[in-house]
Design a protein around this motif. Structure first.
Motif, PDB file in Angstrom:
ATOM      1  N   ALA A   1      -3.017   5.968   0.406  1.00  0.00           N
ATOM      2  CA  ALA A   1      -2.629   5.404   1.700  1.00  0.00           C
ATOM      3  C   ALA A   1      -3.502   4.206   2.062  1.00  0.00           C
ATOM      4  O   ALA A   1      -3.011   3.197   2.594  1.00  0.00           O
ATOM      5  N   LEU A   2      -4.792   4.298   1.793  1.00  0.00           N
ATOM      6  CA  LEU A   2      -5.690   3.172   2.068  1.00  0.00           C
ATOM      7  C   LEU A   2      -5.322   1.964   1.224  1.00  0.00           C
ATOM      8  O   LEU A   2      -5.305   0.821   1.723  1.00  0.00           O
ATOM      9  N   ALA A   3      -5.034   2.194  -0.057  1.00  0.00           N
ATOM     10  CA  ALA A   3      -4.679   1.082  -0.943  1.00  0.00           C
ATOM     11  C   ALA A   3      -3.397   0.406  -0.475  1.00  0.00           C
ATOM     12  O   ALA A   3      -3.290  -0.828  -0.486  1.00  0.00           O
ATOM     13  N   ALA A   4      -2.423   1.201  -0.042  1.00  0.00           N
ATOM     14  CA  ALA A   4      -1.160   0.637   0.432  1.00  0.00           C
ATOM     15  C   ALA A   4      -1.368  -0.182   1.703  1.00  0.00           C
ATOM     16  O   ALA A   4      -0.819  -1.285   1.854  1.00  0.00           O
ATOM     17  N   LEU A   5      -2.173   0.333   2.624  1.00  0.00           N
ATOM     18  CA  LEU A   5      -2.441  -0.398   3.857  1.00  0.00           C
ATOM     19  C   LEU A   5      -3.224  -1.672   3.573  1.00  0.00           C
ATOM     20  O   LEU A   5      -2.928  -2.734   4.138  1.00  0.00           O
ATOM     21  N   ALA A   6      -4.212  -1.585   2.691  1.00  0.00           N
ATOM     22  CA  ALA A   6      -4.993  -2.774   2.351  1.00  0.00           C
ATOM     23  C   ALA A   6      -4.105  -3.861   1.767  1.00  0.00           C
ATOM     24  O   ALA A   6      -4.230  -5.044   2.116  1.00  0.00           O
ATOM     25  N   ALA A   7      -3.184  -3.482   0.876  1.00  0.00           N
ATOM     26  CA  ALA A   7      -2.278  -4.454   0.268  1.00  0.00           C
ATOM     27  C   ALA A   7      -1.380  -5.088   1.328  1.00  0.00           C
ATOM     28  O   ALA A   7      -1.137  -6.308   1.320  1.00  0.00           O
ATOM     29  N   GLU A   8      -0.906  -4.266   2.261  1.00  0.00           N
ATOM     30  CA  GLU A   8      -0.065  -4.777   3.356  1.00  0.00           C
ATOM     31  C   GLU A   8      -0.810  -5.814   4.186  1.00  0.00           C
ATOM     32  O   GLU A   8      -0.274  -6.890   4.507  1.00  0.00           O
TER      33      GLU A   8
ATOM     34  N   VAL B   1     -10.039  -7.174   2.657  1.00  0.00           N
ATOM     35  CA  VAL B   1      -9.950  -5.768   3.027  1.00  0.00           C
ATOM     36  C   VAL B   1     -10.654  -4.928   1.972  1.00  0.00           C
ATOM     37  O   VAL B   1     -10.271  -4.925   0.799  1.00  0.00           O
ATOM     38  N   GLU B   2     -11.693  -4.248   2.396  1.00  0.00           N
ATOM     39  CA  GLU B   2     -12.461  -3.364   1.518  1.00  0.00           C
ATOM     40  C   GLU B   2     -12.037  -1.921   1.773  1.00  0.00           C
ATOM     41  O   GLU B   2     -11.896  -1.510   2.927  1.00  0.00           O
ATOM     42  N   VAL B   3     -11.828  -1.179   0.711  1.00  0.00           N
ATOM     43  CA  VAL B   3     -11.423   0.222   0.830  1.00  0.00           C
ATOM     44  C   VAL B   3     -12.602   1.110   0.457  1.00  0.00           C
ATOM     45  O   VAL B   3     -13.219   0.932  -0.601  1.00  0.00           O
TER      46      VAL B   3
END
Length: 254
Positions: A38-45, A54-56
Motif C-alpha cells: 500500500a505504501l509503494a502504491a501511494l508513493a508511486a501515485e 517520497v520515501e517509504v
C-alpha cells in the motif's frame, strides 16, 4: 522552499489523505506504515501526480527496533523533518473487561508511547531551527467517556495543548486534530461493514475535509482542531452533559 513531512499510519485513511494534500502543497514525504504494498502504491501515485520525493519506511511501530528506525529518521539533522504527523492508530471494542489485556496495552502504547517518542525525536531539531509543526491525530472521543480509546486520545489532546503553549513561542507548534466519525477504512478494519456503525448520517465527515481543516489550523498555530461546526458544537455541549448522558453518547458506534 521544499519541506519534508513524515506521516505515520500513511498507507490508508487519514494518513493517506494527509500525504495527498501535503504533496499537493509541495512537501516531500516520508511515509510510515506496516503495509509495504500500500505504501509503494501511494508513493508511486504521489510521485506521478505531484513530482515529489517520497520515501517509504515500512515499520511496525510496536516493534522496538522498527520504531527506533523511525526515531532515527526523524532525528537525522541532514534530512530534517519540518512536519510530523502522528496518525497511526488502532481501535478496540468498547467492552474493556472483555478485551485481551495485552491488546489494550498495545493500544495504549501505539496511541501514547509511540507519538511521545516521535515528538521527542523531532523537537530538538525543530527548536534548533526555530520552526516546525507537529500534528497529533486525536478524536472527539477525547472529550467524551469512551473506554480506553477516549482515555488515550485525551492524553494526546492534553499533551498537545501543553506543548503548543510551551514550544509555540520558540517557533514549533503542536496541534491535536480531533475528528468525529470519519469515512475511512478504520471501521472496516474493526470488522464492521459500512452503514452498520449505529451512527446517524449527519455525524459523518469525509477525510479530505478533516485533513484540510486540520492543516489549516496547524498553520495557524491552533492547539486543538475540531473539524466542522457540528462537532465544535457537540464538544462544547459535552462540558455541560451529565456523566451518564456523556457515557451514552460515547457508546454510539464502535
Amino acid at each position: 522552499m521544499t519541506t519534508t513531512s513524515l506521516i505515520t499510519g500513511a498507507s490508508s485513511g487519514l494518513g493517506a489523505e494527509f500525504a495527498r494534500q501535503l504533496a499537493a502543497r509541495c512537501s516531500d514525504l516520508v511515509l510510515v506504515a506496516r503495509d509495504r504494498e500500500a505504501l509503494a502504491a501511494l508513493a508511486a501515485e504521489l510521485r506521478r501526480a505531484h513530482g515529489r520525493e517520497v520515501e517509504v519506511l515500512v515499520a511496525d511501530l510496536l516493534e522496538p527496533s522498527e520504531l527506533d528506525a523511525v526515531v532515527a529518521r526523524i532525528a537525522d539533522a541532514e534530512h530534517p523533518i519540518e512536519l510530523l504527523v502522528n496518525n497511526a492508530g488502532i481501535g478496540l471494542p468498547l467492552a474493556f473487561e472483555a478485551n485481551d489485556v495485552d491488546a489494550e496495552v498495545r493500544h495504549g502504547r501505539l496511541h501514547n508511547e509511540v507519538p511521545l517518542r516521535l515528538m521527542h525525536a523531532a523537537l530538538p531539531g525543530m527548536l534548533e531551527r526555530g520552526s516546525g509543526r507537529i500534528i497529533n491525530v486525536a478524536s472527539v472521543a477525547a472529550f467524551i467517556p469512551r473506554s480506553t480509546y477516549g482515555a488515550v486520545k485525551s492524553w494526546v489532546v492534553n499533551f498537545s495543548r501543553w506543548a503548543n503553549g510551551y514550544y509555540g513561542p520558540r517557533g514549533v507548534t503542536v496541534t491535536a486534530v480531533c475528528p468525529g466519525y470519519t469515512h475511512t477504512n478504520f471501521h472496516e478494519r474493526l470488522g464492521l461493514p459500512p452503514g452498520q456503525e449505529g451512527v446517524p448520517g449527519w455525524m459523518w465527515l469525509d477525510a479530505p475535509r478533516v485533513v484540510r481543516e486540520g492543516l489549516r489550523d496547524a498553520a495557524r498555530g491552533t492547539a486543538v482542531s475540531i473539524p466542522s461546526k457540528r462537532y465544535k458544537t457537540l464538544v462544547g455541549l459535552t462540558k455541560f452533559a451529565p456523566a451518564g448522558l456523556a457515557a451514552k453518547i460515547g457508546a454510539r458506534g464502535r
